[in-house]
Design an enzyme around this catalytic site. Structure first.
Site, PDB file in Angstrom:
ATOM      1  N   ASN A  71      49.887  45.081  34.110  1.00 26.28           N
ATOM      2  CA  ASN A  71      49.158  46.329  34.297  1.00 26.28           C
ATOM      3  C   ASN A  71      47.951  46.377  33.371  1.00 26.28           C
ATOM      4  O   ASN A  71      48.021  45.979  32.202  1.00 26.28           O
ATOM      5  CB  ASN A  71      50.078  47.518  34.032  1.00 26.28           C
ATOM      6  N   SER A  72      46.855  46.890  33.881  1.00 27.72           N
ATOM      7  CA  SER A  72      45.585  46.862  33.159  1.00 27.72           C
ATOM      8  C   SER A  72      45.601  47.655  31.868  1.00 27.72           C
ATOM      9  O   SER A  72      44.736  47.444  31.001  1.00 27.72           O
ATOM     10  CB  SER A  72      44.465  47.399  34.067  1.00 27.72           C
ATOM     11  N   SER A 115      49.544  52.859  45.290  1.00 25.79           N
ATOM     12  CA  SER A 115      49.471  52.388  43.903  1.00 25.79           C
ATOM     13  C   SER A 115      50.566  51.374  43.570  1.00 25.79           C
ATOM     14  O   SER A 115      51.751  51.638  43.748  1.00 25.79           O
ATOM     15  CB  SER A 115      49.592  53.589  42.960  1.00 25.79           C
ATOM     16  N   GLY A 116      50.147  50.206  43.051  1.00 27.29           N
ATOM     17  CA  GLY A 116      51.132  49.213  42.633  1.00 27.29           C
ATOM     18  C   GLY A 116      52.013  49.717  41.507  1.00 27.29           C
ATOM     19  O   GLY A 116      53.221  49.470  41.484  1.00 27.29           O
ATOM     20  N   LEU A 117      51.404  50.432  40.548  1.00 26.53           N
ATOM     21  CA  LEU A 117      52.175  51.001  39.450  1.00 26.53           C
ATOM     22  C   LEU A 117      53.241  51.954  39.972  1.00 26.53           C
ATOM     23  O   LEU A 117      54.401  51.883  39.587  1.00 26.53           O
ATOM     24  CB  LEU A 117      51.241  51.740  38.492  1.00 26.53           C
ATOM     25  N   LYS A 165      50.698  39.536  37.763  1.00 22.65           N
ATOM     26  CA  LYS A 165      49.744  40.372  37.025  1.00 22.65           C
ATOM     27  C   LYS A 165      50.439  41.189  35.943  1.00 22.65           C
ATOM     28  O   LYS A 165      51.662  41.371  35.948  1.00 22.65           O
ATOM     29  CB  LYS A 165      48.976  41.287  37.986  1.00 22.65           C
ATOM     30  N   ASP A 218      47.592  44.230  43.961  1.00 21.40           N
ATOM     31  CA  ASP A 218      47.665  43.399  42.756  1.00 21.40           C
ATOM     32  C   ASP A 218      46.759  42.170  42.918  1.00 21.40           C
ATOM     33  O   ASP A 218      45.605  42.308  43.254  1.00 21.40           O
ATOM     34  CB  ASP A 218      49.112  43.004  42.453  1.00 21.40           C
ATOM     35  N   GLU A 276      42.897  42.205  42.788  1.00 22.04           N
ATOM     36  CA  GLU A 276      42.247  42.120  41.478  1.00 22.04           C
ATOM     37  C   GLU A 276      42.157  40.675  41.022  1.00 22.04           C
ATOM     38  O   GLU A 276      42.993  39.834  41.395  1.00 22.04           O
ATOM     39  CB  GLU A 276      42.988  42.972  40.456  1.00 22.04           C
ATOM     40  N   ARG A 302      38.678  43.971  43.116  1.00 18.25           N
ATOM     41  CA  ARG A 302      38.780  44.723  41.854  1.00 18.25           C
ATOM     42  C   ARG A 302      38.378  43.823  40.686  1.00 18.25           C
ATOM     43  O   ARG A 302      39.003  42.786  40.435  1.00 18.25           O
ATOM     44  CB  ARG A 302      40.205  45.234  41.689  1.00 18.25           C
ATOM     45  N   HIS A 313      36.834  48.530  37.088  1.00 18.58           N
ATOM     46  CA  HIS A 313      37.912  49.185  36.345  1.00 18.58           C
ATOM     47  C   HIS A 313      37.608  49.198  34.848  1.00 18.58           C
ATOM     48  O   HIS A 313      37.013  48.250  34.319  1.00 18.58           O
ATOM     49  CB  HIS A 313      39.216  48.438  36.593  1.00 18.58           C
ATOM     50  N   ASP A 325      47.061  48.966  46.868  1.00 20.99           N
ATOM     51  CA  ASP A 325      46.816  48.290  45.601  1.00 20.99           C
ATOM     52  C   ASP A 325      47.633  46.996  45.640  1.00 20.99           C
ATOM     53  O   ASP A 325      48.814  46.981  45.318  1.00 20.99           O
ATOM     54  CB  ASP A 325      47.254  49.199  44.449  1.00 20.99           C
TER      55      ASP A 325
END
Length: 534
Positions: free
Chosen positions: A120-121, A44-46, A118, A85, A112, A156, A187, A83
């Protein structure tokens, strides 16, 4: 490049069964994911960013991400989907990233269709700018042209996140599929799954679809299964779970200033060691490091008074006599510590209270005045481990001497000074040895035949210095021998030579390591005076 983990990830993605992968952000959490039974890991990038204490805005570089992924890949056997990004830049940067990922056996990357850097979504939805379809399909083609046959590239689609609706999501997904993406990750940040349902119904299983139900978590998994979703990613839950526990634990310890309230609610230290592979290291040490790491302990026999030194040992045992400003025993301990031997025990007897300042474990021989060395050793037999150094407490020696024992291939080994073969007894007890061969620089395979104080001079090959090593079966042989000798009526009077002779008589080999000098046994006043300049 052969990448079996990538092949496994592709099988997971293309399977007709719904699969689940879990977030991890470092080696330890990756190991936990695998042990829990998940088929794969989501890098996970987060969470990777959060673990570094920075924002999920490409503030952590792709080279830093690689470093973390390497530890995650090394410790696990299941595939990792990164992930990635937006691919950390343009198509050329993405190609370089993929090359490095494959070198580390990472199975795939998810990119994505937003602009670099980027956001965060789940933050600032109205500011989520998307890349053009042409630009992003170019990235996908570059990734697929450059990666290995099995490496997975997941596209993504962020159209729902940016508020562009189903039509744009489908248009982009179709373009990414045609560009070669192995799967589409659709997503949504809504708390209900209507975006996912509408997309899946319109997509009609054109290619595998991956979802991340972080926001619509209350949706039954059966819904995703019926829709034909291929993979569900639990994207950040290990980090979030750990975060809550860490906050509560830190506050509790700060508030109460002790560990009583938290100790039974947190993992034991041993669990960390287990996840780190401590058991494997111990086994590897036995195989590859016979010198230091395989040595688990040292046992020092120091129960006697040392009457031969007269008034010097009236109030203090020989092993605690001051030599060059500190007790003789401290010299022994310091030398062993320099070698990395920290687990040291002493069998004490006469004036045992004088040993207290050494701050090491003790075994007490309260019958020291009527027993010999074997009796003391038997008292400490529980200290004999798979690999143990056993030595007298009245000798000084250079560090290379016990190292010779650690390098010896024998399961029971002793050190013999071949230059002492002509030193006949002067009334002091001597452990002379008769060996299978006399000292020869080019021949190291020598075994003990007999040990004694009164061997014929023509049979003597040297003198045992009071140091031995046992390992593996040798430890078991020594313990079994002590049990058998303890049943004899004259057990209390047995010396080490009786122990060794008994072992040899019963068909076990005792390896002899020859040396010359660089040690001193303190048997009389002359020896004690030499100790001051040793």
């Amino acid at each position: 490049m052969n990448n079996p983990k990538a092949k496994k990830l592709k099988e997971i993605i293309t399977s007709s069964n719904l699969s689940f992968i879990m977030e991890a952000h470092d080696g330890l959490s990756a190991k936990i994911v695998q042990e829990a039974g998940f088929e794969g890991i989501w890098g996970s990038g987060l969470c990777l960013s959060a673990a570094w204490g920075v924002r999920d805005n490409n503030e952590i570089s792709w080279t830093q991400v690689l470093e973390i992924l390497e530890s995650m890949s090394d410790i696990t056997s299941i595939p990792i989907l990164l992930d990635g990004d937006t691919g950390y830049g343009d198509f050329n940067t993405l190609r370089r990233v993929i090359k490095k990922l494959e070198q580390r056996q990472v199975a795939g990357i998810c990119i994505e269709d937003k602009l670099f850097p980027k956001t965060n979504s789940f933050i600032d939805g109205d500011k989520q700018e998307l890349a053009t379809i042409e630009e992003f399909t170019g990235k996908i083609r570059a990734a697929k042209d450059f990666c290995g046959q099995d490496f997975c590239v997941v596209a993504r689609v962020e159209a729902f996140i940016a508020g562009w609706g189903l039509g744009e999501a489908l248009r982009r997904a179709e373009a990414y599929h045609k560009a070669g993406a192995d799967a589409i990750l659709i997503h949504s940040k809504k708390s209900q799954p209507e975006d996912i349902i509408s997309f899946m119904q319109a997509w009609k299983k054109t290619s595998p679809v991956i979802i991340v139900p972080t926001k619509y978590y209350s949706t039954p998994t059966k819904v995703f299964e019926d829709l034909g979703v291929s993979v569900v990613i639990w994207a950040n839950h290990l980090l979030r779970g750990a975060l809550k526990i860490m906050q509560e634990t830190a506050k509790c310890i700060f508030r109460e200033k002790n560990l009583l309230s938290v100790e039974d609610r947190i993992a034991p230290v041993g669990e960390i060691f287990r996840l780190q592979g401590a058991d494997e290291l111990r086994e590897a040490e036995k195989r590859y490091l016979p010198r230091k790491a395989a040595l688990t302990n040292a046992l020092i026999l120091a129960a006697s008074q040392g009457e031969e030194l007269g008034n010097l040992t009236k109030d203090i045992p020989k092993a605690m006599l001051p030599v060059q400003g500190k007790p003789l025993m401290q010299h022994i301990i310091d030398t062993l510590n320099e070698m990395g031997i920290k687990n040291i025990s002493v069998i004490r007897g006469y004036r045992k209270e004088t040993f207290e300042g050494l701050n090491i474990p003790y075994v007490d021989n309260d019958e020291y005045d009527s027993t010999k060395e074997v009796f003391s050793l038997n008292l400490g037999k529980e200290k004999i481990q798979e690999s143990s150094l056993i030595l007298f407490g009245d000798i000084l020696f250079k560090k290379h001497i016990p190292l010779l024992l650690l390098e010896s291939p024998g399961e029971i080994s002793i050190v013999v000074d071949y230059t002492r073969k002509d030193r006949l007894s002067d009334g002091t007890y001597r452990d002379f040895v008769a060996c299978s061969k006399p000292y020869n620089y080019f021949d190291s395979e020598v075994f003990l035949n007999e040990m004694g104080n009164d061997l014929p001079p023509d049979r003597i090959n040297g003198e045992w210095i009071g140091m031995m090593m046992v390992r593996n079966d040798g430890s078991k042989i020594l313990q079994q021998t002590l049990e058998e000798l303890a049943a004899l009526p004259d057990f209390k009077s047995l010396r080490m030579k009786d122990l060794f002779n008994y072992i040899v008589k019963n068909g076990h080999n005792i390896r002899v390591v020859y040396l010359s000098g660089h040690w001193l046994d303190i048997d009389n006043l002359d020896d004690f005076s030499k100790a001051s300049i040793f």
